[in-house]
Design a protein around this motif. Structure first.
Motif, PDB file in Angstrom:
ATOM      1  N   ARG A 231      34.994  28.025   5.888  1.00 33.93           N
ATOM      2  CA  ARG A 231      36.104  26.740   6.306  1.00 33.93           C
ATOM      3  C   ARG A 231      36.203  26.438   7.774  1.00 33.93           C
TER       4      ARG A 231
ATOM      5  N   ASN B  75      30.947  20.154   0.920  1.00 37.65           N
ATOM      6  CA  ASN B  75      31.561  20.672   1.940  1.00 37.65           C
ATOM      7  C   ASN B  75      33.133  20.135   0.965  1.00 37.65           C
TER       8      ASN B  75
ATOM      9  N   THR C 289      32.970  23.786   7.652  1.00 33.38           N
ATOM     10  CA  THR C 289      33.443  22.419   6.326  1.00 33.38           C
ATOM     11  C   THR C 289      34.339  21.830   7.088  1.00 33.38           C
TER      12      THR C 289
END
Length: 181
Positions: free
Chosen positions: A75, A48, A78
């Motif tokens: 995103r 990540n 993550t």
């Protein structure tokens, strides 16, 4: 004699011997981590953290909306997972230096991968970045399934379940996109 000494130690540790001080609960680990849990935390944390620079490169390099959309989705999960992974890392007492950082494995964005991809732009970047992001998603699914099957820490297993759910949503969207084309 050994029994008496053992009882005395237990009583002292329990605070039952002589003058009692104000009791403060002894720190206890929040859970027990097994080898699978520890490896999963470190690998997912490295994966990540190392995908973020690629995600950062997408706005300036991508030529297509599909790559931007995929990166935006990656995103979101993550950034949601990183604080949990870091908390689990600390709770598990793992070393500050993550041995999995930069490990050449499927889904890991190495420095060499990032350098090669950021030298590209437009459709070439889209192909390389989308391929690496898809690989990262697939590897995360494989690792999360393993954690679900073999991990023993409840918080770690719960996060692995969240990882599976987040990636399933992306995979379902990718499958729908393929059917539309």
């Amino acid at each position: 004699m050994r029994l008496i000494a053992s009882v005395a130690v237990v009583l002292l540790l329990a605070g039952c011997g002589g003058q009692q001080a104000e009791k403060t609960p002894a720190p206890t680990p929040a859970s027990t981590f097994g080898g699978t849990d520890l490896a999963w935390i470190e690998i997912m944390l490295a994966m990540n953290e190392q995908v973020v620079p690629l995600l950062d490169a997408v706005p300036a390099r991508a030529g297509g909306a599909a790559t931007r959309d995929l990166a935006a989705t990656v995103r979101v999960f993550t950034e949601a997972e990183l604080p949990e992974l870091r908390a689990l890392h600390d709770l598990a007492g793992l070393p500050a230096e993550n041995q999995h950082v930069g490990m050449p494995m499927p889904g890991m964005v190495t420095e060499a991968d990032l350098a090669a991809m950021t030298a590209l732009s437009g459709p070439a970047f889209d192909e390389a970045a989308s391929g690496k992001l898809t690989e990262a998603i697939e590897q995360a699914v494989t690792l999360a399934r393993s954690e679900q099957e073999h991990g023993i820490d409840p918080r770690t297993r719960a996060l692995a379940g969240e990882v599976l759910a987040a990636r399933a949503t992306v995979a379902a969207g990718a499958d729908a996109g393929k059917r539309e084309n």
